[in-house]
Design a protein around this motif. Structure first.
Motif, mmCIF file in Angstrom:
data_model
loop_
_atom_site.group_PDB
_atom_site.id
_atom_site.type_symbol
_atom_site.label_atom_id
_atom_site.label_comp_id
_atom_site.label_asym_id
_atom_site.label_seq_id
_atom_site.Cartn_x
_atom_site.Cartn_y
_atom_site.Cartn_z
ATOM 1 N N GLU A 353 0.525 -1.189 -0.007
ATOM 2 C CA GLU A 353 0.145 0.365 0.177
ATOM 3 C C GLU A 353 0.999 1.199 0.096
ATOM 4 O O GLU A 353 1.944 1.197 0.570
ATOM 5 C CB GLU A 353 -0.949 -0.154 0.902
ATOM 6 C CG GLU A 353 -2.342 -1.100 1.565
ATOM 7 C CD GLU A 353 -2.770 -0.973 0.409
ATOM 8 O OE1 GLU A 353 -3.260 0.014 -0.693
ATOM 9 O OE2 GLU A 353 -3.204 -2.236 -0.556
ATOM 10 N N GLU A 354 0.355 1.831 -0.832
ATOM 11 C CA GLU A 354 1.110 3.287 -0.633
ATOM 12 C C GLU A 354 2.394 3.150 -1.339
ATOM 13 O O GLU A 354 3.404 4.152 -0.731
ATOM 14 C CB GLU A 354 1.357 4.352 0.305
ATOM 15 C CG GLU A 354 -0.228 4.188 1.353
ATOM 16 C CD GLU A 354 -0.208 5.341 2.920
ATOM 17 O OE1 GLU A 354 1.622 5.011 3.375
ATOM 18 O OE2 GLU A 354 -0.864 4.648 3.517
ATOM 19 N N GLU A 391 -3.120 -10.449 6.131
ATOM 20 C CA GLU A 391 -1.957 -9.525 4.614
ATOM 21 C C GLU A 391 -2.447 -10.380 3.677
ATOM 22 O O GLU A 391 -2.912 -10.362 2.111
ATOM 23 C CB GLU A 391 -1.212 -9.865 5.437
ATOM 24 C CG GLU A 391 -0.506 -8.777 6.060
ATOM 25 C CD GLU A 391 -0.229 -8.867 7.863
ATOM 26 O OE1 GLU A 391 -1.282 -9.867 8.076
ATOM 27 O OE2 GLU A 391 0.085 -8.442 8.978
ATOM 28 N N GLN A 394 -6.498 -9.405 2.500
ATOM 29 C CA GLN A 394 -6.392 -8.410 2.245
ATOM 30 C C GLN A 394 -5.841 -8.251 1.021
ATOM 31 O O GLN A 394 -6.177 -7.528 -0.136
ATOM 32 C CB GLN A 394 -5.434 -7.091 3.178
ATOM 33 C CG GLN A 394 -6.445 -6.152 4.468
ATOM 34 C CD GLN A 394 -7.881 -5.232 4.030
ATOM 35 O OE1 GLN A 394 -7.842 -5.038 3.085
ATOM 36 N NE2 GLN A 394 -8.304 -6.226 5.057
ATOM 37 N N ALA A 596 -6.058 6.491 9.279
ATOM 38 C CA ALA A 596 -5.675 6.743 7.275
ATOM 39 C C ALA A 596 -6.386 7.659 6.982
ATOM 40 O O ALA A 596 -7.588 8.332 7.702
ATOM 41 C CB ALA A 596 -5.930 5.470 6.936
ATOM 42 N N THR A 599 -10.920 5.438 3.299
ATOM 43 C CA THR A 599 -11.754 4.102 4.137
ATOM 44 C C THR A 599 -10.928 2.796 3.555
ATOM 45 O O THR A 599 -10.591 2.694 2.897
ATOM 46 C CB THR A 599 -12.738 4.622 2.916
ATOM 47 O OG1 THR A 599 -13.165 5.580 3.185
ATOM 48 C CG2 THR A 599 -14.003 3.070 3.519
ATOM 49 N N GLY A 600 -11.752 2.151 4.902
ATOM 50 C CA GLY A 600 -10.941 1.094 4.810
ATOM 51 C C GLY A 600 -9.060 0.972 5.110
ATOM 52 O O GLY A 600 -8.939 -0.769 5.744
ATOM 53 N N GLN A 601 -8.983 1.763 5.126
ATOM 54 C CA GLN A 601 -6.969 1.138 5.886
ATOM 55 C C GLN A 601 -6.723 1.782 6.876
ATOM 56 O O GLN A 601 -5.827 1.532 7.927
ATOM 57 C CB GLN A 601 -6.194 2.426 5.197
ATOM 58 C CG GLN A 601 -6.308 2.195 3.424
ATOM 59 C CD GLN A 601 -5.751 0.393 3.253
ATOM 60 O OE1 GLN A 601 -5.020 0.159 3.616
ATOM 61 N NE2 GLN A 601 -6.908 -0.415 2.482
ATOM 62 N N THR A 602 -7.489 2.608 8.275
ATOM 63 C CA THR A 602 -7.374 2.668 9.772
ATOM 64 C C THR A 602 -7.980 1.888 9.907
ATOM 65 O O THR A 602 -7.112 1.469 11.635
ATOM 66 C CB THR A 602 -8.893 3.701 10.032
ATOM 67 O OG1 THR A 602 -8.732 5.063 9.115
ATOM 68 C CG2 THR A 602 -8.521 4.525 11.119
ATOM 69 N N LEU A 604 -6.951 -1.413 9.180
ATOM 70 C CA LEU A 604 -4.908 -2.118 9.509
ATOM 71 C C LEU A 604 -4.540 -1.046 9.901
ATOM 72 O O LEU A 604 -3.442 -1.581 10.775
ATOM 73 C CB LEU A 604 -4.871 -1.718 7.657
ATOM 74 C CG LEU A 604 -5.908 -3.684 7.144
ATOM 75 C CD1 LEU A 604 -5.698 -2.612 5.677
ATOM 76 C CD2 LEU A 604 -5.647 -4.450 7.571
ATOM 77 N N LYS A 605 -3.951 0.279 10.372
ATOM 78 C CA LYS A 605 -2.706 0.942 10.239
ATOM 79 C C LYS A 605 -3.069 1.094 12.093
ATOM 80 O O LYS A 605 -2.234 0.721 12.894
ATOM 81 C CB LYS A 605 -3.864 2.224 10.317
ATOM 82 C CG LYS A 605 -2.150 3.445 10.410
ATOM 83 C CD LYS A 605 -2.258 4.692 9.257
ATOM 84 C CE LYS A 605 -0.816 5.842 9.596
ATOM 85 N NZ LYS A 605 -0.809 6.301 9.315
ATOM 86 N N LYS A 608 -1.719 -3.074 13.451
ATOM 87 C CA LYS A 608 -0.740 -2.499 12.997
ATOM 88 C C LYS A 608 -0.255 -2.037 14.771
ATOM 89 O O LYS A 608 1.527 -2.948 15.084
ATOM 90 C CB LYS A 608 -0.643 -1.827 11.391
ATOM 91 C CG LYS A 608 1.003 -2.489 11.339
ATOM 92 C CD LYS A 608 1.703 -1.109 10.219
ATOM 93 C CE LYS A 608 3.043 -1.356 10.021
ATOM 94 N NZ LYS A 608 3.432 -0.268 8.890
#
Length: 769
Positions: A353-354, A391, A394, A596, A599-602, A604-605, A608
């Protein structure tokens, strides 16, 4: 004694479940009894026999240790049924080794004289090799006959006596072949030879081959071999510890592939061939690579793929650094895998990602998908992708083309091993290195494994193997090597060997560190109260009394610089010392570490960051910033935090920190937070006296001193100004004073003394306050 006898009786009925490490520990216990009764001695003899069998079954050879165990058992109780049964099982296996070649080389009448002489010489060599082994085989057969007679087993007696008869007949015929061959060899002159001698040789060889077949048939197991004997991969899988669900899943897969094979042979067609591509998910050390190799064996055994070779790669083998290199790397790896299996470990790392524009992980994925469906490579190799569960989920959802080629029923999850399974694995690793654990060492091993089981990074079997090898190293690094040697120093891993050894100097414990902080009297009292509560609950648990649930998640409220982060770090250390946290580390996070921008990445962050904190404390500074930000991503972070706190329960402590009013608003915004944060610590601003103490402490840390009149001056100035910033202000003040001090003394223009270099004066503070 009764428990040991019960266990031995159970093992006698089911030799296949005998546990070597357990047996050795029982032997240590019984041999430690000073008053050895006849009952104890007989039990020890049985255990030695079981230990011999377990070792022989594990290493598949009769080594000196196995022989010594058998000898010890026989010395004590040579008439015991179990001991003789084990003796027969082990020694009979020795007869399964090759006695003679499957087929003798044939002499052809058209061969030249030299060729005939060479074959005659080969016959003599075969005979001599046989005679070299015959004495050993005779001794084994005679010992088997004696053991069978001690068991009064007529069937075995007849079988072993038959072996002895065959062996004697073979010896007789091989003596004949020696004489006949020597005579035949002497008769060969160019193309001429004695036909009568040749016929004698051929006749004897024919009789030898018949006898050899009789030997093989007598040695062979009574049960006829079935197709299951060829299922090597499944047999290997069954031998692995744990993995119950995986074994059932792979057994079904094997049966299904066999079923399709039979249908094909019967002429039935399957329009859509079953996919061989698999997804294996699990944490490190759960056996993903091992399972991939077994799957490759299964495909090979069933004739689905022509090779059982596995090409193991990761991101570094596929992704290049410039345009075109990734496609080339990926295609080259696929070429190597044709006919076998391509195994990509940590496959999710191909899609970052990113990632920047020059990250070619997606190119590797696209190339792989393209080649899996191309006319050149489709169906010619299998792909197995492996990685962490979340992981990989995703990763697959982000790549629809890839996901469609790995059907859902081809996804296999390998769960973490239980502690008991890991202990069994540890015992196998120890046994492979000819060590066993003492009873006390097993208890310590359990503690060490449980302490290592913190988060998804726990290496399961891999970590356990490292623990065992470390214990062996500890043993070898301290044992005394002078004579006489004690056998236990070279074979037994004790509690001291397994225990973690810290070579660092003894650290100051958490309570002492807390007491050493300036001020914070109310906080110190609260923490001490909590420690007392924890200790009392632990004592109640030990005495099997009801316990009150521990409330460790906390709210630290107070202005900046009041010591919240410092106390949190000490708090984590104290909780570890109490046995409530496994690592006792502190992970500091702010809104930017959890939330994040899309949408959808907060979630996961946030997960982590929580994973980093498992086994310790997650300290969320300015936690109130999670509400009231742009969009609603802060709420997603809070919801994820609440879910993860429930999931990890005792393996994570969360501290929310910030201004009192704002932090209270945050808690009230989510019922889940309100129910989980019941412990509040309020950090008051430092008094002027405490700030002066901090100034002095910070100066001392850098090797500077402050006289009393300077402290009085600083107190007076701070009292007048009532500065903000608390501890941070005190540190910044010292930093500025040191800079002024440096400028002042460098302008004196003379050689500086130690006193001048280390003493802060009033004028150094005048420009700072």
């Amino acid at each position: 004694m009764n428990e040991i006898e019960t266990k031995v009786i159970e093992w006698c009925k089911h030799l296949e479940v005998v546990q070597e490490g357990h047996i050795v520990r029982m032997l240590q216990m019984l041999e430690g009894i000073t008053d050895q009764s006849n009952r104890t001695n007989k039990l020890v003899a049985k255990l030695y026999a079981l230990a011999a069998y377990a070792r022989f079954a594990r290493i598949h050879e009769l080594d000196q240790i196995t022989l010594d165990r058998l000898d010890k058992a026989m010395e004590v109780d040579p008439l015991d049924h179990l001991i003789n049964e084990v003796f027969i099982k082990i020694n009979f296996k020795l007869l399964e080794t090759s006695l003679l070649p499957k087929q003798f080389p044939q002499i052809r009448e058209t061969d030249h004289g030299n060729a005939k002489k060479k074959l005659a010489a080969d016959y003599l060599n075969i005979a001599n090799d046989f005679f070299d082994r015959a004495t050993k085989y005779e001794a084994i057969v005679q010992s088997l006959i004696s053991a069978a007679r001690r068991l009064y087993d007529d069937e075995l007696i007849i079988r072993f006596e038959n072996l002895n008869d065959i062996l004697q007949a073979l010896k007789k015929q091989l003596r004949t072949i020696v004489k006949s061959t020597e005579a035949y060899s002497d008769s060969v002159k160019g193309i001429y030879y004695s036909k009568s001698q040749l016929l004698e040789v051929k006749k004897t060889i024919s009789e030898i081959e018949v006898l050899h077949i009789q030997w093989i048939n007598t040695i062979a197991d009574d049960e006829k071999k079935t197709d299951n004997d060829q299922r090597v991969a499944l047999t290997d899988l069954k031998k692995m510890i744990g993995l119950t669900e995986v074994k059932e899943r792979v057994e079904k897969l094997y049966h299904y592939l066999q079923y399709q094979n039979i249908r094909k042979k019967m002429g039935y067609q399957l329009k859509d061939e079953p996919s061989l591509n698999m997804i294996l998910t699990g944490n490190p050390g759960t056996g993903k690579t091992t399972l991939a190799r077994l799957l490759a064996k299964i495909y090979y055994e069933l004739g689905i793929l022509p090779r059982e070779e596995v090409i193991e790669v990761d991101r570094s083998h596929l992704v290049g650094g410039y345009v075109g290199q990734t496609e080339e790397n990926t295609v080259n790896v696929i070429k190597q895998a044709v006919g076998g299996v391509l195994f990509i470990d940590e496959a999710y790392s191909l899609k970052r990602e990113e990632s920047s524009g020059n990250d070619y992980g997606q190119t590797a994925i696209d190339t792989l998908v393209s080649q899996m469906t191309s006319s050149e490579y489709a169906g010619k190799f299998a792909v197995i992708l492996a990685g962490y569960p979340e992981e990989m989920r995703q990763f697959l959802w982000a790549n629809p083309g890839l996901r469609s080629r790995f059907p859902e029923n081809n996804h296999i999850h390998l769960r973490n091993y239980t502690v008991n399974e890991l202990i069994n694995i540890a015992e196998l690793v120890a046994l492979d290195n000819d060590f066993t654990f003492s009873e006390e060492a097993i208890i310590e091993l359990r503690k060490r494994i449980e302490n290592e089981q913190v988060d998804a990074s726990f290496g399961n079997a891999r970590t356990v193997k490292n623990i065992v090898l470390d214990a062996i190293f500890q043993k070898g690094s301290i044992v005394q090597l002078h004579e006489p040697h004690r056998s236990e120093d070279f074979t037994i891993l004790t509690v001291d060997d397994v225990r973690v050894h810290n070579n660092d100097e003894k650290e100051v414990d958490g309570i002492q560190q807390l007491e050493g902080l300036i001020g914070l009297q109310g906080i110190k009292k609260e923490v001490k109260s909590l420690i007392s509560f924890v200790k009392v609950q632990q004592l109640r648990r030990e005495k099997k009394l009801p316990t009150v649930p521990l409330q460790l998640h906390s709210v630290f409220s107070g202005n900046p610089g009041t010591g919240k982060t410092t106390v949190a770090k000490i708090y984590a250390k104290i909780l570890k010392e109490l046995g409530l946290l496994k690592r006792g580390h502190l992970v500091v996070a702010a809104r930017g570490d959890l939330v994040a921008g899309f949408t959808g990445q907060t979630a996961l962050k946030t997960k982590k960051k929580i994973r980093e904190a498992l086994g310790g404390i997650l300290f969320i500074d300015e936690a109130y910033s999670l509400i009231g930000g742009q969009g609603d991503f802060g709420k997603e972070a809070i919801d994820t935090l609440v879910d993860e706190m429930t999931k990890h329960n005792e393996n994570l402590v969360v501290i929310l920190a910030g201004y009192p009013n704002e932090t209270e608003t945050l808690i009230e915004s989510n019922p889940g937070l309100a129910s989980r944060f019941k412990k509040y610590f309020h950090f008051s601003d430092y008094t002027i006296e405490e700030l002066v103490q901090m100034v002095n402490l910070n100066a001392n840390l850098y090797g500077y001193s402050i006289k009393e009149e300077v402290k009085t001056y600083v107190f007076s100035r701070l009292n007048d100004q009532n500065p903000k910033g608390n501890g941070r202000y005190a540190k910044d003040l010292v930093d500025l004073a040191i800079q002024h001090h440096s400028f002042r003394i460098m302008n004196d223009g003379e050689e500086l003394t130690k006193k001048q270099l280390t003493e802060l004066a009033i004028e150094d503070f005048k420009g700072c306050i």
